[in-house]
Design an enzyme around this catalytic site. Structure first.
Site, PDB file in Angstrom:
ATOM      1  N   LYS A   1      -9.760 -14.364  -1.443  1.00 31.84           N
ATOM      2  CA  LYS A   1      -8.353 -14.136  -1.839  1.00 31.84           C
ATOM      3  C   LYS A   1      -7.505 -15.364  -1.557  1.00 31.84           C
ATOM      4  O   LYS A   1      -7.848 -16.228  -0.735  1.00 31.84           O
ATOM      5  CB  LYS A   1      -7.784 -12.912  -1.115  1.00 31.84           C
ATOM      6  CG  LYS A   1      -7.837 -12.959   0.417  1.00 31.84           C
ATOM      7  CD  LYS A   1      -6.718 -13.726   1.062  1.00 31.84           C
ATOM      8  CE  LYS A   1      -6.843 -13.781   2.582  1.00 31.84           C
ATOM      9  NZ  LYS A   1      -5.835 -14.690   3.216  1.00 31.84           N
TER      10      LYS A   1
ATOM     11  N   ASP B   1      -7.270  -7.887   6.094  1.00 32.37           N
ATOM     12  CA  ASP B   1      -7.672  -8.332   4.758  1.00 32.37           C
ATOM     13  C   ASP B   1      -8.792  -7.490   4.143  1.00 32.37           C
ATOM     14  O   ASP B   1      -9.058  -7.616   2.945  1.00 32.37           O
ATOM     15  CB  ASP B   1      -8.140  -9.792   4.797  1.00 32.37           C
ATOM     16  CG  ASP B   1      -7.005 -10.762   5.091  1.00 32.37           C
ATOM     17  OD1 ASP B   1      -5.841 -10.340   5.015  1.00 32.37           O
ATOM     18  OD2 ASP B   1      -7.289 -11.932   5.399  1.00 32.37           O
TER      19      ASP B   1
END
Length: 310
Positions: free
Chosen positions: A17, A145
């Site tokens: 990401k 995350d």
């Protein structure tokens, strides 16, 4: 719940990401900081293959220095597998093979992607049949995350970053990533941020303990216009990361000089993410960086989260 062995192995792919926006608030009593962030999953992936075993083990490929990736309970993928086994009351184990492409300690959530992939892979391998909501709950217990790596796409994260709401992002955004052989510790970068703020005389409620993503960031994503997004990308951790690694600022400037619209440190760094106007512009930026001896990767987003590979 049945644990009948229906397959010998399960292969799951999960994305790294970029934090398109990252606002960091005050530190709570539990040591965590309030966050307001926009995640975008990009086309740089971790692959996890799960196989039946009596105990839990991990092997890792794709890293130059094997010592940078722990093979015990310090590894998020190992913790994910054991957490799922406990939740499902499964008394067997799993052999996890991790094929890494996301930089280690690079601020791109590679370890979190491994954990998300391990959850999906073990759920399918063992036939535990957990719902996506239940997997999300387990993912949130592993780190901020990890839930996003399960879902992918583009999402707003609040709280510790684990409270997710999908964000509409039209079209495709092209990024050039400049990675580093030497990682940056996330706790070190957050500690540096706290020290810098204390030195500046920040009050207890400045920064605040709760945050929101600015509206212009979300509008830029909805527009699908990279030039508009370039005006809004931001990272509160960047100053701290640059304090630890001053050369990253030179990399950002070289990327912009080569044609990138804007550049930021991804998450806690040290990966630099350069936003480009198009795939062709990204190739031009890569060529310009190469003239300075900087290897780079061209990725795009948003892409899907952790998925089983047939």
């Amino acid at each position: 719940m049945s644990f009948a062995a229906t397959t010998e192995s399960v292969h799951v792919r999960a994305p790294g990401k970029i934090n398109v926006y990252l606002g960091v608030g005050g530190r709570h009593d539990d040591g965590y900081h309030a966050l307001a962030t926009v995640f975008q999953a990009v086309s740089l992936y971790e692959d996890v293959i799960a196989r039946h075993a009596d105990d839990f083990s991990i092997t890792v490929t794709g890293v130059d220095d094997p010592d940078t990736v722990p093979l015990d309970d310090r590894n998020l993928a190992m913790r994910a597998a054991k957490l799922l086994a406990t939740a499902a009351e499964y008394d067997g184990g799993v052999a996890l093979e991790i094929r890494k492409s996301v930089p280690v300690a690079g601020g791109m959530g590679g370890g979190s992607a491994d954990a998300a992939a391990a959850l999906v892979a073990c759920d399918a391998l063992w036939g535990t049949g957990f719902t996506p909501a239940r997997l999300h709950e387990l993912a949130a217990r592993l780190g901020a995350d990890v839930p996003f790596a399960l879902h992918g796409g583009t999402a707003v994260g609040t709280g510790r970053g684990d409270q997710l709401n999908p964000a509409l992002a039209r079209g495709r955004f092209d990024w050039v990533l400049v990675t580093s052989d030497q990682g940056l510790s996330t706790p070190v970068v957050y500690g540096r941020l706290d020290a810098l703020r204390e030195a500046d005389g920040a009050l207890a409620d400045d920064p605040p303990l709760s945050l929101d993503v600015p509206i212009p960031v979300l509008q830029a994503l909805r527009s699908g216009d990279p030039e508009l997004l370039a005006e809004s990308i931001y990272n509160d951790l960047q100053e701290a990361a640059l304090h630890e690694r001053p050369e990253l600022e030179t990399t950002i400037l070289r990327g912009i000089h080569a044609g990138a619209l804007q550049g930021i440190v991804s998450g806690s760094g040290p990966t630099v993410a350069l936003l480009c106007a198009s795939p062709e512009a990204a190739q031009h930026v890569q060529a310009g960086l190469l003239e300075h001896g900087l290897d780079s990767l061209h990725v795009h987003g948003p892409v899907a989260g952790a998925r089983i590979i047939a």
